[in-house]
Design a protein around this motif. Structure first.
Motif, short mmCIF file in Angstrom:
data_model
loop_
_atom_site.label_atom_id
_atom_site.label_comp_id
_atom_site.label_asym_id
_atom_site.label_seq_id
_atom_site.Cartn_x
_atom_site.Cartn_y
_atom_site.Cartn_z
N PRO A 118 0.82 -1.22 0.00
CA PRO A 118 0.00 0.00 0.00
C PRO A 118 0.85 1.27 0.00
O PRO A 118 1.89 1.33 0.68
CB PRO A 118 -0.79 -0.11 1.32
CG PRO A 118 -0.68 -1.53 1.74
CD PRO A 118 0.61 -2.03 1.21
N GLU A 119 0.42 2.26 -0.76
CA GLU A 119 1.13 3.54 -0.80
C GLU A 119 1.21 4.15 0.60
O GLU A 119 2.21 4.77 0.96
CB GLU A 119 0.41 4.50 -1.75
CG GLU A 119 0.56 4.16 -3.22
CD GLU A 119 2.00 4.24 -3.69
OE1 GLU A 119 2.73 5.15 -3.24
OE2 GLU A 119 2.40 3.39 -4.50
N LYS A 120 0.14 3.98 1.38
CA LYS A 120 0.12 4.55 2.73
C LYS A 120 1.22 3.97 3.60
O LYS A 120 1.73 4.65 4.50
CB LYS A 120 -1.25 4.30 3.39
CG LYS A 120 -2.38 5.12 2.79
CD LYS A 120 -3.69 4.88 3.50
CE LYS A 120 -3.66 5.44 4.92
NZ LYS A 120 -4.99 5.33 5.57
N LEU A 121 1.60 2.71 3.34
CA LEU A 121 2.67 2.10 4.10
C LEU A 121 4.03 2.62 3.63
O LEU A 121 4.91 2.93 4.45
CB LEU A 121 2.61 0.58 3.95
CG LEU A 121 3.45 -0.25 4.93
CD1 LEU A 121 3.10 0.08 6.37
CD2 LEU A 121 3.25 -1.74 4.66
N LEU A 122 4.20 2.76 2.33
CA LEU A 122 5.44 3.31 1.79
C LEU A 122 5.69 4.73 2.29
O LEU A 122 6.84 5.11 2.54
CB LEU A 122 5.40 3.30 0.26
CG LEU A 122 5.44 1.94 -0.42
CD1 LEU A 122 5.19 2.08 -1.92
CD2 LEU A 122 6.79 1.25 -0.18
N GLU A 123 4.62 5.48 2.44
CA GLU A 123 4.75 6.86 2.92
C GLU A 123 5.27 6.93 4.35
O GLU A 123 5.73 7.99 4.79
CB GLU A 123 3.40 7.57 2.81
CG GLU A 123 2.99 7.86 1.38
CD GLU A 123 1.55 8.31 1.26
OE1 GLU A 123 0.88 8.45 2.32
OE2 GLU A 123 1.09 8.54 0.12
N ARG A 124 5.20 5.82 5.08
CA ARG A 124 5.71 5.80 6.46
C ARG A 124 7.22 5.66 6.53
O ARG A 124 7.81 5.73 7.61
CB ARG A 124 5.05 4.67 7.25
CG ARG A 124 3.57 4.91 7.51
CD ARG A 124 3.35 6.31 8.06
NE ARG A 124 1.95 6.58 8.28
CZ ARG A 124 1.38 6.59 9.48
NH1 ARG A 124 2.10 6.33 10.54
NH2 ARG A 124 0.11 6.88 9.59
N LEU A 125 7.86 5.41 5.38
CA LEU A 125 9.31 5.26 5.33
C LEU A 125 10.01 6.61 5.35
O LEU A 125 9.67 7.51 4.58
CB LEU A 125 9.75 4.52 4.07
CG LEU A 125 9.90 3.01 4.09
CD1 LEU A 125 10.42 2.56 2.73
CD2 LEU A 125 10.82 2.53 5.20
N GLU A 126 11.01 6.72 6.19
CA GLU A 126 11.88 7.89 6.19
C GLU A 126 12.75 7.87 4.92
O GLU A 126 12.99 6.80 4.34
CB GLU A 126 12.80 7.87 7.42
CG GLU A 126 12.11 8.20 8.74
CD GLU A 126 11.93 9.69 8.92
OE1 GLU A 126 12.44 10.46 8.09
OE2 GLU A 126 11.27 10.08 9.89
N PRO A 127 13.23 9.02 4.45
CA PRO A 127 14.18 9.03 3.33
C PRO A 127 15.38 8.12 3.65
O PRO A 127 15.93 8.17 4.74
CB PRO A 127 14.61 10.50 3.25
CG PRO A 127 13.44 11.25 3.81
CD PRO A 127 12.90 10.39 4.91
N GLY A 128 15.74 7.28 2.68
CA GLY A 128 16.80 6.31 2.91
C GLY A 128 16.33 5.06 3.60
O GLY A 128 17.10 4.12 3.80
N GLY A 129 15.04 5.02 3.94
CA GLY A 129 14.49 3.88 4.66
C GLY A 129 14.31 2.65 3.78
O GLY A 129 14.27 2.74 2.54
#
Length: 216
Positions: free
Chosen positions: A159-170
């Motif tokens: 889900p895009e909503k889950l990807l959005e929870r990643l910090e840059p470089g995550g």
């Protein structure tokens, strides 16, 4: 909670991980230190270190040791990282991760599993793990963002909503594919320009389902 293990079985457990390509010494040491027998059903204690998945409550499973080690190695967890796990299960993967990072937030849709895992982790001293009953497809905003995300159940897509929870470089690791069949473990890295996806190995996981489970 009294736990025991057979030393020869544990030695073979370590040898098998190395033979199958696990080379990160920190991951290997952590896998040795976390008592897997404490996270399986009592009837399965003798098989705790066998390289196979084992059934737990609510029709779920504890992943085979190699898969746990491989996903952990591919996640490349750093000591300062904050990690999100989708699918607590018995708490074994969370326990492994807890020894590698600053804290783990683990979301489980089955209250029965969440409550027992929370108590087990507390008893064993894994105090930097927070177990939440919730929907892994809809992580609450209050949870914030994470350096690493690991999904321990099969998603037909991430889900895009889950990807959005990643910090840059995550980094995110998830089994992606049909619920009843073979999935592919996918490693996603958040870059300055978007998300880089890389397929790793084929796996089999129980389905990741939306919502909080109704338990009778």
């Amino acid at each position: 909670m009294a736990v025991t293990s057979n030393p020869p079985e544990k030695m073979m457990f370590q040898l098998n991980l190395r033979r199958r390509g696990i080379s990160d010494q920190t991951v290997l040491r952590t896998m040795e230190e976390v008592p897997r027998e404490a996270f399986v059903d009592a009837a399965d204690r003798e098989d705790a270190y066998r390289d196979s998945a084992l059934g737990i409550a609510c029709g779920q499973t504890i992943s085979q040791p190699f898969v746990v080690a491989y996903m952990t190695e591919q996640l490349n967890v750093q000591r300062s990282n904050r990690v999100l796990e989708i699918g607590t299960g018995s708490g074994y993967q969370a326990a492994v991760l807890s020894r590698l990072c600053v804290d783990v937030v683990s979301i489980e849709r089955y209250r029965t599993l969440a409550d027992s895992a929370r108590e087990r982790l507390k008893t064993l001293g894994y105090n930097n793990v927070e177990v939440i009953v919730g929907d892994g497809f809809d992580v609450p905003d209050s949870a914030g963002t994470f350096d690493r995300i690991i999904v321990t159940a099969a998603m037909e897509r991430i889900p895009e909503k889950l990807l959005e929870r990643l910090e840059p470089g995550g980094v995110l690791i998830a089994p992606v594919g049909p619920h009843h069949g073979v999935q592919t473990l996918v490693r996603v890295v958040r870059t300055e320009t978007g998300f880089e996806h890389r397929e790793l190995v084929d796996v089999r996981f129980v389905p990741a389902l939306p919502g909080i489970a109704r338990e009778l």
